[in-house]
Scaffold this active site. Structure first.
Site, PDB file in Angstrom:
ATOM      1  N   GLN A 129       0.962  -0.787   0.034  1.00  0.00           N
ATOM      2  CA  GLN A 129      -0.041  -0.032  -0.156  1.00  0.00           C
ATOM      3  C   GLN A 129       1.172   1.236   0.617  1.00  0.00           C
ATOM      4  O   GLN A 129       1.829   0.867   0.601  1.00  0.00           O
ATOM      5  CB  GLN A 129      -1.107  -0.104   0.762  1.00  0.00           C
ATOM      6  CG  GLN A 129      -0.511  -0.650   2.647  1.00  0.00           C
ATOM      7  CD  GLN A 129      -1.205  -0.394   3.357  1.00  0.00           C
ATOM      8  OE1 GLN A 129      -2.480  -0.152   3.465  1.00  0.00           O
ATOM      9  NE2 GLN A 129      -0.478  -1.333   5.388  1.00  0.00           N
ATOM     10  N   ASP A 140      -0.775 -12.909   5.804  1.00  0.00           N
ATOM     11  CA  ASP A 140      -2.235 -12.075   5.335  1.00  0.00           C
ATOM     12  C   ASP A 140      -3.243 -12.479   6.547  1.00  0.00           C
ATOM     13  O   ASP A 140      -3.088 -14.237   7.137  1.00  0.00           O
ATOM     14  CB  ASP A 140      -2.803 -12.446   3.983  1.00  0.00           C
ATOM     15  CG  ASP A 140      -4.239 -12.010   3.268  1.00  0.00           C
ATOM     16  OD1 ASP A 140      -5.168 -13.321   3.653  1.00  0.00           O
ATOM     17  OD2 ASP A 140      -4.482 -10.506   3.287  1.00  0.00           O
ATOM     18  N   GLY A 141      -4.306 -11.828   7.484  1.00  0.00           N
ATOM     19  CA  GLY A 141      -5.441 -11.993   8.253  1.00  0.00           C
ATOM     20  C   GLY A 141      -6.566 -12.656   7.521  1.00  0.00           C
ATOM     21  O   GLY A 141      -6.456 -14.195   8.211  1.00  0.00           O
ATOM     22  N   ASP A 181      -9.626  -4.996  12.850  1.00  0.00           N
ATOM     23  CA  ASP A 181      -8.778  -3.248  12.685  1.00  0.00           C
ATOM     24  C   ASP A 181      -7.867  -3.189  11.443  1.00  0.00           C
ATOM     25  O   ASP A 181      -7.032  -2.959  10.663  1.00  0.00           O
ATOM     26  CB  ASP A 181      -7.623  -2.875  13.790  1.00  0.00           C
ATOM     27  CG  ASP A 181      -6.975  -1.789  14.058  1.00  0.00           C
ATOM     28  OD1 ASP A 181      -8.128  -1.110  12.652  1.00  0.00           O
ATOM     29  OD2 ASP A 181      -6.291  -1.315  13.988  1.00  0.00           O
ATOM     30  N   ASP A 236     -10.432   0.204   4.808  1.00  0.00           N
ATOM     31  CA  ASP A 236     -11.621   0.089   4.378  1.00  0.00           C
ATOM     32  C   ASP A 236     -11.617  -0.574   3.221  1.00  0.00           C
ATOM     33  O   ASP A 236     -10.124  -1.289   2.454  1.00  0.00           O
ATOM     34  CB  ASP A 236     -11.829   1.548   3.692  1.00  0.00           C
ATOM     35  CG  ASP A 236     -12.025   2.201   4.919  1.00  0.00           C
ATOM     36  OD1 ASP A 236     -12.692   1.786   6.169  1.00  0.00           O
ATOM     37  OD2 ASP A 236     -11.555   3.841   4.712  1.00  0.00           O
TER      38      ASP A 236
END
Length: 300
Positions: free
Chosen positions: A44, A151-152, A174, A177
């Site tokens: 990101q 990665d969750g 958490d 978006d």
């Protein structure tokens, strides 16, 4: 004056948060006193800048994640609504939360024995510890923490396939978006993975990405999606000035439909309350109370 070419979200010394998808026709702006860091990580775009009112500001993919001035309003509510709705949380899972704020709040619960934190972007952790040290406040050094850089969504899939014997009492999502890589965290499949990783009396809480002023129908649909998996699902909110429209919703769920999510199941000691700036037992319950027009859509 900040050079307008320094970052695509900055023009004439002002940061502009614009999303035609999430909040069409409006924007949120903050004056940029100085850019502290900007780069593209593996996952990101990361921007950190300072503002006279809000202090250090963390921005991911053009969206404000937290500021020094108001971060506690989000961190405390997404943590303690779930933690105090549970009678005795021992094992806690945090999905995301690389800035360390949720971790800081979970660590305040001395009865917690294990904290597993799953964050995909290690650079967010590194930069938050450097530029926003008060968010984690040393919690990354807590001996109860098991930090996993992955990665969750995949983490939950893996523990589900492995048939994990140890499940979690509280899971806090958490995430960013749902515009881009975090989109999977707002689908029914994700709620099912959370369900599979949760103890029978466990509680899940996640940020909803929206609030009642921006996209009421989306919140209704998201709550209904969660309710297809969790029999006990509620919506509450917190007030955060630097989130668009000043409010952010939270979806709270449990496998056990007899747990009253809208009320804390444990009382705060005097020392616990002294550590908190936003959360208290009264605001826990009142955060589930919606204006009539919003309540009709979301809860009826």
């Amino acid at each position: 004056m900040v050079n307008s070419s320094s970052h695509p979200c900055i023009k004439d010394g002002w940061f502009r948060e614009i999303s035609d998808k999430s909040f069409p026709g409006q924007a949120f702006t903050l004056a940029v006193d100085s850019i502290l860091y900007q780069a593209q990580s593996e996952f990101q775009d990361i921007l950190i800048f300072s503002n006279k009112v809000y202090g250090t500001v963390l921005v991911l993919d053009g969206i404000i994640q937290c500021t020094e001035f108001d971060e506690f309003a989000y961190q405390e509510m997404i943590t303690h609504v779930a933690m105090f709705a549970h009678s005795n949380p021992k094992r806690v899972l945090i999905i995301g939360g690389g800035d360390g704020g949720v971790l800081r709040e979970v660590a305040k619960h001395k009865g917690v024995e294990e904290i597993t934190m799953v964050e995909i972007d290690s650079l967010v952790i590194e930069l938050s510890r450097k530029f926003l040290p008060t968010l984690s406040n040393g919690a990354f050094d807590d001996e109860r923490l098991d930090l996993k850089l992955c990665d969750g969504f995949k983490f939950l899939e893996d523990i589900g396939e492995a048939g994990a014997q140890k499940k979690f009492d509280v899971i806090i999502t958490d995430s960013s978006d749902p515009d881009g890589p975090a989109e999977a965290f707002f689908q029914e499949r994700y709620f099912q993975l959370l369900h599979n990783a949760l103890n029978p009396d466990g509680i899940v809480i996640m940020q909803s990405s929206e609030n009642i002023w921006l996209n009421l129908n989306y919140l209704r649909d998201l709550k209904n999606t969660a309710k297809r998996v969790f029999p006990n699902t509620e919506y509450c909110y917190t007030m955060v000035p630097t989130y668009t429209s000043g409010q952010l919703g939270l979806i709270v769920c449990s496998n056990n439909d007899s747990i009253p999510l809208i009320a804390p199941q444990r009382s705060l000691s005097g020392r616990e309350q002294e550590q908190l700036k936003y959360y208290n037992p009264q605001i826990h319950s009142s955060s589930f109370v919606l204006p009539t027009w919003a309540d009709k859509v979301i809860n009826k």
